[in-house]
Design a protein around this motif. Structure first.
Motif, PDB file in Angstrom:
ATOM      1  N   VAL A  70      37.272   0.232 -74.278  1.00 28.20           N
ATOM      2  CA  VAL A  70      36.592   1.166 -73.384  1.00 28.20           C
ATOM      3  C   VAL A  70      37.226   2.548 -73.539  1.00 28.20           C
ATOM      4  N   ASP A  71      36.473   3.574 -73.180  1.00 31.43           N
ATOM      5  CA  ASP A  71      36.994   4.936 -73.178  1.00 31.43           C
ATOM      6  C   ASP A  71      38.039   5.075 -72.081  1.00 31.43           C
ATOM      7  N   GLU A  72      38.974   5.993 -72.280  1.00 29.07           N
ATOM      8  CA  GLU A  72      40.042   6.241 -71.304  1.00 29.07           C
ATOM      9  C   GLU A  72      39.468   6.521 -69.912  1.00 29.07           C
ATOM     10  N   GLU A  73      38.376   7.278 -69.834  1.00 26.24           N
ATOM     11  CA  GLU A  73      37.773   7.633 -68.552  1.00 26.24           C
ATOM     12  C   GLU A  73      37.239   6.422 -67.810  1.00 26.24           C
ATOM     13  N   GLU A  74      36.875   5.367 -68.542  1.00 22.58           N
ATOM     14  CA  GLU A  74      36.318   4.161 -67.929  1.00 22.58           C
ATOM     15  C   GLU A  74      37.392   3.161 -67.506  1.00 22.58           C
ATOM     16  N   SER A 111      42.743   2.990 -63.277  1.00 20.88           N
ATOM     17  CA  SER A 111      44.104   3.521 -63.350  1.00 20.88           C
ATOM     18  C   SER A 111      45.183   2.479 -63.085  1.00 20.88           C
ATOM     19  N   ASP A 112      44.802   1.324 -62.541  1.00 27.44           N
ATOM     20  CA  ASP A 112      45.816   0.310 -62.245  1.00 27.44           C
ATOM     21  C   ASP A 112      45.933  -0.772 -63.323  1.00 27.44           C
ATOM     22  N   VAL A 113      45.337  -0.535 -64.489  1.00 28.35           N
ATOM     23  CA  VAL A 113      45.429  -1.483 -65.601  1.00 28.35           C
ATOM     24  C   VAL A 113      46.580  -1.077 -66.516  1.00 28.35           C
ATOM     25  N   ILE A 114      47.433  -2.028 -66.856  1.00 30.88           N
ATOM     26  CA  ILE A 114      48.578  -1.749 -67.715  1.00 30.88           C
ATOM     27  C   ILE A 114      48.115  -1.583 -69.157  1.00 30.88           C
ATOM     28  N   ARG A 115      48.535  -0.464 -69.755  1.00 35.48           N
ATOM     29  CA  ARG A 115      48.237  -0.148 -71.151  1.00 35.48           C
ATOM     30  C   ARG A 115      49.429   0.617 -71.714  1.00 35.48           C
ATOM     31  N   PHE A 116      49.297   1.166 -72.924  1.00 40.55           N
ATOM     32  CA  PHE A 116      50.407   1.901 -73.514  1.00 40.55           C
ATOM     33  C   PHE A 116      50.842   3.036 -72.597  1.00 40.55           C
ATOM     34  N   ASN A 117      52.148   3.157 -72.426  1.00 34.77           N
ATOM     35  CA  ASN A 117      52.816   4.180 -71.619  1.00 34.77           C
ATOM     36  C   ASN A 117      52.657   3.997 -70.117  1.00 34.77           C
ATOM     37  N   SER A 118      52.056   2.897 -69.676  1.00 36.34           N
ATOM     38  CA  SER A 118      51.986   2.615 -68.244  1.00 36.34           C
ATOM     39  C   SER A 118      53.375   2.302 -67.712  1.00 36.34           C
ATOM     40  N   ASN A 119      53.622   2.748 -66.493  1.00 37.78           N
ATOM     41  CA  ASN A 119      54.826   2.355 -65.765  1.00 37.78           C
ATOM     42  C   ASN A 119      54.402   1.276 -64.785  1.00 37.78           C
ATOM     43  N   LEU A 128      48.317  14.777 -72.308  1.00 36.83           N
ATOM     44  CA  LEU A 128      48.063  16.193 -72.585  1.00 36.83           C
ATOM     45  C   LEU A 128      46.698  16.607 -72.060  1.00 36.83           C
ATOM     46  N   LYS A 129      45.728  15.697 -72.133  1.00 39.30           N
ATOM     47  CA  LYS A 129      44.390  15.980 -71.634  1.00 39.30           C
ATOM     48  C   LYS A 129      44.442  16.233 -70.125  1.00 39.30           C
ATOM     49  N   ASP A 130      45.209  15.406 -69.389  1.00 40.04           N
ATOM     50  CA  ASP A 130      45.353  15.584 -67.936  1.00 40.04           C
ATOM     51  C   ASP A 130      45.979  16.928 -67.625  1.00 40.04           C
TER      52      ASP A 130
END
Length: 104
Positions: free
Chosen positions: A13-17, A20-28, A97-99
């Motif tokens: 899925v696209d980043e926008e979709e 925010s609570d799903v663990i992915r690369f660089n998630s804390n 960087l986009k944020d």
């Protein structure tokens, strides 16, 4: 091997979709182990791992166990030392960087 099996059922899925609570690369993520120990970790690519700073590789048993799960989930994972339940307490995303560009 287990990570490879998990990726077989993955959806791109696209980043926008992505919630925010799903663990992915660089998630804390703050996780709680059955022993009662809570730990805050960051899931990173192998070259960015830094155990002293709680940055663990996606290729470690814990990193691959958590990838794709969300806040509130409990994951049963078979570690080399045996099966353990891991509760995901909190998930935060690193600012990209986009944020940063959007905020300026």
């Amino acid at each position: 091997m287990k990570l490879s099996e998990e990726l077989q059922t993955a959806h791109i899925v696209d980043e926008e979709e992505m919630p925010s609570d799903v663990i992915r690369f660089n998630s804390n993520a703050t996780v709680a182990f059955e022993s009662g120990v809570e730990k805050k970790i960051q899931i990173v690519i192998p070259m960015d791992k830094d155990f002293k700073n709680n940055k663990i590789s996606i290729l470690t048993p814990l990193g691959s166990a958590l990838f794709g799960y969300s806040k509130g989930d409990t994951v049963l994972w078979d570690f080399p030392s045996g099966k353990q339940n891991i509760k995901i307490i909190e998930v935060e995303q690193e600012a990209t960087l986009k944020d940063i560009d959007m905020a300026i």
